[in-house]
Design a protein around this motif. Structure first.
Motif, PDB file in Angstrom:
ATOM      1  N   ALA A  53      -6.889 -12.216  17.921  1.00 58.83           N
ATOM      2  CA  ALA A  53      -7.411 -13.552  18.203  1.00 58.83           C
ATOM      3  C   ALA A  53      -7.756 -13.694  19.679  1.00 58.83           C
ATOM      4  CB  ALA A  53      -6.393 -14.604  17.790  1.00 58.83           C
ATOM      5  N   ALA A  54      -6.909 -13.125  20.550  1.00 60.89           N
ATOM      6  CA  ALA A  54      -7.180 -13.199  21.987  1.00 60.89           C
ATOM      7  C   ALA A  54      -8.466 -12.468  22.344  1.00 60.89           C
ATOM      8  CB  ALA A  54      -6.003 -12.619  22.767  1.00 60.89           C
ATOM      9  N   MET A 108      -4.070 -18.920  12.470  1.00 63.37           N
ATOM     10  CA  MET A 108      -4.386 -18.111  11.298  1.00 63.37           C
ATOM     11  C   MET A 108      -5.589 -18.685  10.558  1.00 63.37           C
ATOM     12  SD  MET A 108      -3.044 -15.430   9.567  1.00 63.37           S
ATOM     13  CE  MET A 108      -1.268 -15.450   9.773  1.00 63.37           C
ATOM     14  N   ASP A 109      -5.662 -20.008  10.477  1.00 59.68           N
ATOM     15  CA  ASP A 109      -6.799 -20.653   9.813  1.00 59.68           C
ATOM     16  C   ASP A 109      -8.115 -20.313  10.518  1.00 59.68           C
ATOM     17  OD1 ASP A 109      -5.051 -21.778   8.036  1.00 59.68           O
ATOM     18  OD2 ASP A 109      -5.036 -23.756   8.970  1.00 59.68           O
ATOM     19  N   LYS A 110      -8.070 -20.297  11.854  1.00 57.35           N
ATOM     20  CA  LYS A 110      -9.285 -19.974  12.604  1.00 57.35           C
ATOM     21  C   LYS A 110      -9.719 -18.528  12.348  1.00 57.35           C
ATOM     22  CE  LYS A 110      -9.128 -23.265  16.427  1.00 57.35           C
ATOM     23  NZ  LYS A 110      -9.303 -23.428  17.885  1.00 57.35           N
ATOM     24  N   ASP A 149      -4.854  -3.690   8.517  1.00 58.12           N
ATOM     25  CA  ASP A 149      -5.588  -2.852   9.482  1.00 58.12           C
ATOM     26  C   ASP A 149      -5.211  -3.203  10.916  1.00 58.12           C
ATOM     27  OD1 ASP A 149      -6.834  -1.424   7.512  1.00 58.12           O
ATOM     28  OD2 ASP A 149      -8.711  -2.554   7.588  1.00 58.12           O
ATOM     29  N   LEU A 150      -5.039  -4.507  11.171  1.00 58.49           N
ATOM     30  CA  LEU A 150      -4.644  -4.930  12.519  1.00 58.49           C
ATOM     31  C   LEU A 150      -3.260  -4.394  12.877  1.00 58.49           C
ATOM     32  CD1 LEU A 150      -5.862  -8.644  12.685  1.00 58.49           C
ATOM     33  CD2 LEU A 150      -6.890  -6.645  13.751  1.00 58.49           C
ATOM     34  N   ILE A 151      -2.350  -4.445  11.913  1.00 54.42           N
ATOM     35  CA  ILE A 151      -1.000  -3.933  12.158  1.00 54.42           C
ATOM     36  C   ILE A 151      -1.038  -2.438  12.448  1.00 54.42           C
ATOM     37  CG2 ILE A 151       1.228  -3.489  11.060  1.00 54.42           C
ATOM     38  CD1 ILE A 151       0.905  -6.174   9.612  1.00 54.42           C
ATOM     39  N   ARG A 152      -1.889  -1.730  11.708  1.00 54.38           N
ATOM     40  CA  ARG A 152      -1.989  -0.283  11.922  1.00 54.38           C
ATOM     41  C   ARG A 152      -2.692   0.065  13.231  1.00 54.38           C
ATOM     42  NH1 ARG A 152      -3.781   0.982   5.650  1.00 54.38           N
ATOM     43  NH2 ARG A 152      -1.659   0.873   4.765  1.00 54.38           N
ATOM     44  N   SER A 153      -3.386  -0.914  13.792  1.00 47.61           N
ATOM     45  CA  SER A 153      -4.106  -0.651  15.040  1.00 47.61           C
ATOM     46  C   SER A 153      -3.199  -0.728  16.260  1.00 47.61           C
ATOM     47  CB  SER A 153      -5.267  -1.640  15.202  1.00 47.61           C
ATOM     48  OG  SER A 153      -4.778  -2.953  15.470  1.00 47.61           O
ATOM     49  N   ILE A 154      -1.996  -1.301  16.080  1.00 50.82           N
ATOM     50  CA  ILE A 154      -1.051  -1.351  17.193  1.00 50.82           C
ATOM     51  C   ILE A 154       0.093  -0.386  16.894  1.00 50.82           C
ATOM     52  CG2 ILE A 154      -1.629  -3.736  17.772  1.00 50.82           C
ATOM     53  CD1 ILE A 154       0.941  -4.619  16.414  1.00 50.82           C
TER      54      ILE A 154
END
Length: 723
Positions: A103-104, A196-198, A708-713
């Motif tokens: 999001a950032a 999360m909605d955004k 995918d985001l979790i796996r990216s960190i």
């Protein structure tokens, strides 16, 4: 004022709601500072995107939530419950970190002004998704009203000072304190939900539906087919007639390589877990205690409470009539057939591994629910409290208005309901509560009584009684059939000798058969808290990941409720990434064999264009109905389900015979579609179907994107070192 009425009925439910409110995002508040301190590696529970998570702060968070659960009347969490809580907090923290980072980068944020507007306007749907906040959404208008929060706080404050009983005052005080602690967390939850909605709104732009896909999805679920199915089972081909080469296995591995990709390190282990059971001598000794309890129960001169206490029963004695719901199923099954004063037992219940003796002291018809009102005179001189309570009783009996007198003493005199479940949930009950509840459930409607309690007096009036049910004053001696220390020592010595002689994993397998033990396999990750669900085997997991070398055996460990002996060996370390083909060799071999068997059977089906022709080549023929595209076809004759068959049937028109064999999991198939029809009383609504399809797609996209985001960190989980 509607909120106050709602809150009055909450009771323990309020605390449940408040506690749940913390669960979703409790990790966010507590972990905000975790990455800001320099921590020693020995105190690190894990590392998330380069930030260390300190074990002390993590434990503090878990302990805080446990206390909240205790406030709602729950006992301490068991091992599984505690592990689930730890996992939820950890996983939620990792997920939120990943989404916040994305999001950032996208420039998404929730400003203070936005947040304030959401609370002020009270119309945002997310307000109804936050467990605590949604309790203050007006059911008539559907709007959140912050003023109701302050009203609730004030009500709880007054109740904590003026409630009719000490129990109610304490409960109100705990609720008041809890709402003050939980509200900031609920606001944090709301902020996270708005973010999360955004993020979801961005993804929604990538998802669409259309009339064609909506109609197809509807048909997939609601269109049922009936077929004549011809099957040539793979079991009809002898395994010895199939040759599988190394090249075949390699080709199959290359084909399925992505299936064998892992995103974390795993470890293959072998273990032996032996359960220590009571000996016959142990059973006989406990039975003697139960016979003594039977004799004591049979003597009317011996108080039932003394018998229960002396026999160290696992079931508390209330001294109050209880409903069948308060009893374990084995006791409840007997009380109806017992006469008052009768003693039954000793008998064994294999369901909970206990010996039991039961005495029915009394059986009554009493209300399950009672409405009452009360005026409490607590914390003053006992003589004054007694005299004042007598005066109140006389005035009420003379026709005085209850509410008016209650207000004179700073109380509302409001009516409240109590049910049998209120006291049946107690583990222990003191004299005050026993007197209070006995009075409530025996006092006739409309009558008034002055109760003398340890902290003062209480004037009670029963205003209504409902649901007259059978209640039982029953005393129970229930004891688990446990092993003795001598029995455990004997089993431990034998198991230790077995481990000593084994020396390594190969020896473990060889010696197990000699000693009569069973060796089992397991694959572990750092997220595992135990070995195959065996309680208190976390030490073995810690040893596997922090100390063990491949091929090494552990020492003997005590697990479960000290009734299991465990030895575990590290067979292989599997690094993150694609699994080694050799580690999947047997599985790949079976898949290759299935492919080759199908090829043979498909050749046998060559030229077959009818069910009769299929029978002539040896096929089994069955009628299979209720086949839909959305659910794997169930083949009862083979005891299996076949997803591929569901898709193939949907592609063949009614009355037609399939043109090519279908490769199933258990057989090669051909079929003829006998019938196809939609389900009765199901109407197609294009708009609702498209909306539902789009929502399903959004949830799927969100799930995939989040993963995918979790796996990216980079995430490293070292919690196994501490639990």
């Amino acid at each position: 004022m509607a909120a106050i009425g709602k809150i009055r009925s909450w009771g323990p439910v309020l605390i449940t709601i408040l506690a749940i409110a913390l669960l979703g995002f409790i990790a966010e508040t507590a972990f905000e500072t975790l990455g800001k301190k320099k921590q020693m590696d020995g105190l690190t529970a894990g590392v998330v995107d380069g930030e260390k998570v300190d074990i002390h702060e993590f434990n503090q968070l878990v302990e805080e939530y446990q206390q909240l659960l205790k406030l709602q009347g729950q006992a301490d969490l068991n091992e599984d419950g505690l592990n689930n809580l730890r996992d939820y907090i950890w996983n939620n923290y990792v997920r939120n970190k990943a989404i916040e980072k994305e999001a950032a980068e996208l420039g998404l944020m929730v400003t203070d002004e936005e947040f304030k507007n959401v609370l002020t306007e009270g119309t945002n749907p997310s307000l109804r998704q936050i467990p605590l906040i949604r309790e203050f959404v007006n059911p008539q208008t559907g709007l959140f009203d912050y003023t109701q929060v302050n009203t609730a706080r004030e009500y709880l404050k007054q109740a904590s000072q003026q409630a009719a009983s000490l129990e109610e005052r304490q409960q109100a005080l705990e609720q008041s304190e809890l709402i003050e602690r939980c509200w900031p967390v609920a606001e944090k939850m709301l902020r996270q939900q708005l973010l999360m909605d955004k993020y979801q709104a961005l993804l929604m732009g990538c998802v669409s539906s259309n009339p064609v896909s909506a109609q197809a999805a509807f048909n997939n679920v609601n269109e049922e087919s009936k077929v004549l199915l011809a099957a040539l089972p793979y079991a009809s081909v002898n395994d010895n007639d199939i040759e599988v080469s190394d090249a075949d296995i390699k080709a199959k591995y290359d084909e399925m390589k992505n299936v064998y990709k892992t995103y974390e390190e795993t470890r293959d282990v072998k273990y032996v877990a032996f359960q220590v059971l009571p000996s016959q001598e142990d059973r006989d000794k406990l039975m003697e205690t139960m016979r003594e309890a039977y004799v004591a129960f049979s003597k009317d001169s011996v108080p039932a409470s003394d018998v229960v206490r002396a026999a160290q029963s696992q079931v508390p004695f209330f001294g109050l009539p209880v409903t069948r719901a308060a009893m374990s199923y084995d006791i409840a099954a007997r009380v109806d057939s017992m006469s008052v004063g009768q003693v039954v037992g000793p008998f064994e219940n294999t369901g909970d591994n206990t010996f039991n003796v039961v005495k029915l002291i009394n059986k009554v018809q009493a209300p399950d629910s009672v409405e009452f009102r009360a005026i409490a005179l607590m914390g003053i001189d006992p003589a004054i409290a007694e005299k004042t309570a007598d005066s109140i009783c006389q005035a009420l009996k003379a026709g005085a208005v209850f509410d008016t007198i209650a207000k004179k003493y700073g109380q509302t005199g409001d009516k409240a309901w109590r049910t049998s479940a209120n006291y049946q949930s107690f583990q222990n009950i003191d004299m005050d509560n026993r007197l209070f509840y006995n009075t409530l459930f025996t006092l006739p409607q409309g009558e008034i009584k002055n109760l003398k309690l340890s902290q003062g007096n209480m004037v009670v009036q029963v205003t209504d009684r409902k649901a007259i049910v059978p209640k039982y004053d029953v005393a129970v001696v229930k004891r688990t059939i446990n092993f003795s220390s001598d029995t455990h020592t004997k089993a431990y010595n034998q198991f230790s000798q077995f481990v000593s002689e084994s020396q390594d994993i190969d020896g473990l397998v060889a010696k197990a058969a000699e000693y009569g033990y069973i060796v089992r396999d397991r694959q572990l990750t750092t997220a595992d808290h135990n070995i195959a669900g065996l309680h208190r085997s976390n030490e073995a997991v810690r040893w596997i990941f922090s100390k063990a070398d491949e091929g090494e055996l552990s020492e003997v460990m005590r697990c479960g409720n000290d009734d299991y002996l465990l030895v575990v060996g590290l067979e292989k370390i599997n690094p993150e990434g694609y699994a080694d083909a050799n580690s999947k060799r047997e599985e790949l071999k079976q898949l290759v064999m299935r492919d080759k068997k199908f090829a043979q059977l498909a050749e046998k089906f060559n030229g077959v264009n009818s069910i009769d022709a299929a029978r002539s080549v040896g096929a089994q023929v069955d009628t299979v109905d209720l086949i839909t595209f959305a659910v794997p076809a169930s083949i009862r004759s083979l005891g299996t389900t076949e997803p591929a068959l569901s898709g193939a049937v949907a592609a063949v028109d009614k009355g037609q015979f399939s043109k090519v064999p279908v490769k199933g999991q258990q057989a090669a198939y051909l079929f003829q579609v006998l019938d196809r029809h939609g389900r009765e009383n199901v109407q197609y609504d294009a708009k609702s179907q498209e909306d539902m399809l789009r929502q399903q797609a959004i949830r799927q996209v969100m799930s995939i994107a989040t993963q995918d985001l979790i796996r990216s960190i980079k995430v490293e989980d070292f919690r196994y070192n501490f639990f």
